[in-house]
Design a protein around this motif. Sequence first.
Motif, PDB file in Angstrom:
ATOM      1  N   UNK A 164       7.538  19.597   0.334  1.00  0.00           N
ATOM      2  CA  UNK A 164       6.146  20.006   0.482  1.00  0.00           C
ATOM      3  C   UNK A 164       5.211  18.946  -0.100  1.00  0.00           C
ATOM      4  N   UNK A 165       4.050  18.813   0.523  1.00  0.00           N
ATOM      5  CA  UNK A 165       3.004  17.932   0.022  1.00  0.00           C
ATOM      6  C   UNK A 165       1.874  18.776  -0.544  1.00  0.00           C
ATOM      7  N   UNK A 166       1.466  18.434  -1.763  1.00  0.00           N
ATOM      8  CA  UNK A 166       0.270  18.993  -2.371  1.00  0.00           C
ATOM      9  C   UNK A 166      -0.761  17.877  -2.452  1.00  0.00           C
ATOM     10  N   UNK A 167      -1.731  17.914  -1.553  1.00  0.00           N
ATOM     11  CA  UNK A 167      -2.760  16.872  -1.543  1.00  0.00           C
ATOM     12  C   UNK A 167      -3.715  17.056  -2.711  1.00  0.00           C
ATOM     13  N   UNK A 168      -4.075  15.921  -3.331  1.00  0.00           N
ATOM     14  CA  UNK A 168      -5.013  15.969  -4.436  1.00  0.00           C
ATOM     15  C   UNK A 168      -6.424  16.259  -3.966  1.00  0.00           C
ATOM     16  N   UNK A 169      -7.189  16.917  -4.833  1.00  0.00           N
ATOM     17  CA  UNK A 169      -8.584  17.249  -4.532  1.00  0.00           C
ATOM     18  C   UNK A 169      -9.572  16.421  -5.347  1.00  0.00           C
ATOM     19  N   UNK A 170      -9.122  15.875  -6.473  1.00  0.00           N
ATOM     20  CA  UNK A 170     -10.035  15.183  -7.367  1.00  0.00           C
ATOM     21  C   UNK A 170     -10.836  16.120  -8.240  1.00  0.00           C
ATOM     22  N   UNK A 171     -10.456  17.406  -8.284  1.00  0.00           N
ATOM     23  CA  UNK A 171     -11.150  18.414  -9.088  1.00  0.00           C
ATOM     24  C   UNK A 171     -10.170  18.958 -10.119  1.00  0.00           C
ATOM     25  N   UNK A 228      -1.489  11.069   1.492  1.00  0.00           N
ATOM     26  CA  UNK A 228      -2.178  11.588   2.673  1.00  0.00           C
ATOM     27  C   UNK A 228      -3.152  10.615   3.303  1.00  0.00           C
ATOM     28  N   UNK A 229      -3.524   9.547   2.580  1.00  0.00           N
ATOM     29  CA  UNK A 229      -4.404   8.547   3.157  1.00  0.00           C
ATOM     30  C   UNK A 229      -5.870   8.694   2.821  1.00  0.00           C
ATOM     31  N   UNK A 230      -6.225   9.631   1.913  1.00  0.00           N
ATOM     32  CA  UNK A 230      -7.628   9.806   1.566  1.00  0.00           C
ATOM     33  C   UNK A 230      -8.005   9.101   0.269  1.00  0.00           C
ATOM     34  N   UNK A 231      -7.053   8.443  -0.369  1.00  0.00           N
ATOM     35  CA  UNK A 231      -7.331   7.716  -1.599  1.00  0.00           C
ATOM     36  C   UNK A 231      -7.119   8.504  -2.867  1.00  0.00           C
ATOM     37  N   UNK A 232      -6.794   9.779  -2.777  1.00  0.00           N
ATOM     38  CA  UNK A 232      -6.544  10.595  -3.959  1.00  0.00           C
ATOM     39  C   UNK A 232      -5.048  10.726  -4.223  1.00  0.00           C
ATOM     40  N   UNK A 233      -4.686  10.847  -5.498  1.00  0.00           N
ATOM     41  CA  UNK A 233      -3.281  11.014  -5.872  1.00  0.00           C
ATOM     42  C   UNK A 233      -2.775  12.374  -5.415  1.00  0.00           C
ATOM     43  N   UNK A 234      -1.546  12.396  -4.908  1.00  0.00           N
ATOM     44  CA  UNK A 234      -0.930  13.612  -4.386  1.00  0.00           C
ATOM     45  C   UNK A 234       0.367  13.908  -5.148  1.00  0.00           C
ATOM     46  N   UNK A 235       0.939  15.068  -4.874  1.00  0.00           N
ATOM     47  CA  UNK A 235       2.192  15.488  -5.498  1.00  0.00           C
ATOM     48  C   UNK A 235       3.160  15.932  -4.413  1.00  0.00           C
ATOM     49  N   UNK A 236       4.425  15.540  -4.557  1.00  0.00           N
ATOM     50  CA  UNK A 236       5.494  15.977  -3.662  1.00  0.00           C
ATOM     51  C   UNK A 236       6.377  16.958  -4.420  1.00  0.00           C
ATOM     52  N   UNK A 289      17.040   4.850   0.592  1.00  0.00           N
ATOM     53  CA  UNK A 289      16.189   4.803   1.778  1.00  0.00           C
ATOM     54  C   UNK A 289      14.719   4.792   1.362  1.00  0.00           C
ATOM     55  N   UNK A 290      13.932   4.080   2.141  1.00  0.00           N
ATOM     56  CA  UNK A 290      12.489   4.070   1.941  1.00  0.00           C
ATOM     57  C   UNK A 290      11.828   4.910   3.028  1.00  0.00           C
ATOM     58  N   UNK A 291      10.903   5.769   2.618  1.00  0.00           N
ATOM     59  CA  UNK A 291      10.120   6.576   3.546  1.00  0.00           C
ATOM     60  C   UNK A 291       8.660   6.186   3.377  1.00  0.00           C
ATOM     61  N   UNK A 292       8.105   5.510   4.372  1.00  0.00           N
ATOM     62  CA  UNK A 292       6.717   5.062   4.309  1.00  0.00           C
ATOM     63  C   UNK A 292       5.777   6.189   4.706  1.00  0.00           C
ATOM     64  N   UNK A 293       4.688   6.313   3.980  1.00  0.00           N
ATOM     65  CA  UNK A 293       3.652   7.268   4.357  1.00  0.00           C
ATOM     66  C   UNK A 293       3.023   6.864   5.684  1.00  0.00           C
ATOM     67  N   UNK A 350      -0.079  12.459   5.826  1.00  0.00           N
ATOM     68  CA  UNK A 350       0.605  13.425   4.995  1.00  0.00           C
ATOM     69  C   UNK A 350       2.058  13.609   5.339  1.00  0.00           C
ATOM     70  N   UNK A 351       2.606  12.757   6.173  1.00  0.00           N
ATOM     71  CA  UNK A 351       4.023  12.793   6.514  1.00  0.00           C
ATOM     72  C   UNK A 351       4.627  11.407   6.275  1.00  0.00           C
TER      73      UNK A 351
END
Length: 578
Positions: free
Chosen positions: A500-507, A483-491, A551-555, A559-560
């Motif tokens: 679907x994207x699950x953005x990390x919260x760091x919590x 997503x670009x906020x520096x936290x690890x995410x899950x697809x 195929x490569x899909x660049x962020x 978040x897309x």
Amino acid sequence: MESGRVAAGPRRNTRARVRVAACTALALAAGMLLSAPAAQADENPAPHRGIELPAAGAELPRLDLPRPDVNKGAFTAQDADAPLAAPRSDVDGDGWSDIVLQGLGGTVFVDTGDSVWEPTYQDDGSQIKDVFLAAGLRADGPVHFTLSSTGTLSAYTNDLYYPSRYWSGGGWQIYNKVFSPGDLTGDGIGDVLARTHSGELYIYTGSTNGAHPLGGRTLVGGGWNQFDQLVGMNDVNNDGIADLFTRNTAGELFFYSGTGEKTRPFKGKVLVGSGWNMFNTLFSIDDLDEDGNADLMARTYAGDLYSYASTGTGAFYPRVKLGSGWNTVDRFANGSSVPSFGKDELIGLDTAGSLYYYYDLNNGKFAPRQRIGDGGAWKGAKLQHFSSLDSDGVSELLEVYNGRLYNLSAGAYDIGGGWGVYNTLVGPGDLSGDGKGDMVARDGSGTLYLYRGNGNGTGFAAKQKIGTGWGQFNALIGAGDISGDGRADLIARATDGKLYLYEGTGVAASPFKAKKLIGSGWGSFTLAAPGDMNGDGRADLVARSGNGTLYRYDSDGKGNFKPRVSLGTGWNTYASIR
């Protein structure tokens, strides 16, 4: 040309996993963090032996920086009352900026123009996540700052060989970017800016105190997460005060002129231009053309390097191409992008049972594959490829065998039994906010658990239940920040092919935000997460079609993903890619 201690080409982390004995002792001394679910009766395990991932052999390019005999007016402001704007990266003390960068694998190099040096900051096998320099804090030259993956910021005295650490402080993992733009307060001492994941920007004033290089922080303001890159410039308008340029994901570049005031260090933003998203990173060198202004450097996704000379008004003259092949630089000191950490690799297990390793070239491509381990010996192995679980920044290869989990990258370390209850294990990176790599595990009922890593790849804390209903997904992947906020995410891919994207919260208690639909029609692909492939600091995705095309899909930093790019055919030779 002379060389200090090392050849000009960078080397990959040697990946010598000699940590097993020390880690075993540490685990015993600490009573061992709970490493697995409740143990179950297993047969005598016979997993694959420990494995060492290969080294990257990419060569480091050189840049012929001007070094005139007479230093006419460099680093002086036209305003006679303005303090001297000393170059931030003058490591060899000749009055001119040097290039400080990290090669693939994280090794730091200093190019002084006639020599390339490799200063030793860490001697414990850890990899520096980011590096920047600040001037005016010490009389012996710029202070070198390094940032670890777990959030330790360290300050070193200046030296080409062995910079000496004189201060360290923890807790800096709360920021996704830390850097020095130069002197923001008008006292001739370099200052530091730090941005949180949610977009608050803070200033830490520099100090000449020999024991502590930074003063307390002051909030600059919020909303700075609208920018995917921040690049500090050591004065571009001849007032002796550092300035700032920012770029958003739409490719617009903005100029923030420094004020010299701690509580309000910048004037309002001014649009410089658009189209700057053709570059994956921006950084600056303090005055290449003797006009007293810092110059902007920009690298394309293909690895071409350009310079933009300052006009003295916050704008730039037309760009000049300086060379190609700069994709082999992982990060530039004081670079503008959010640093990635933990995985830059892809592993393929072919149908014959041979295992192959690809490392990212930082330009959207993979280096030629290398076979690892014993050929043909891996058929049927239940392998997992995680983001780094320790401080060396190298991805981890794990194996589940007879219900036991082994870290093959740590000498086939036996993490424990009972892991057969899970049908999916994913290591996307740090999910709890402590800078250590973690794991999520899904059982047959669709319940998802978080296992917090112990920081050395040998165990995990007790599991934490973080959700149910995850059985609706037939693929869970991730390796870093989407997503670009520096936290690890899950697809997560649903059985109907929606992504679907699950953005990390760091919590740790609630490590993911609510899911976000980012696409459909993904049901026919085999998905894998190789980390940041194109050098912009964001994690990317690869997808293999039924006919074997990869195929490569660049962020896109929002978040897309950007439109896909083909990486070639023949990838159906692999039974699995991870």
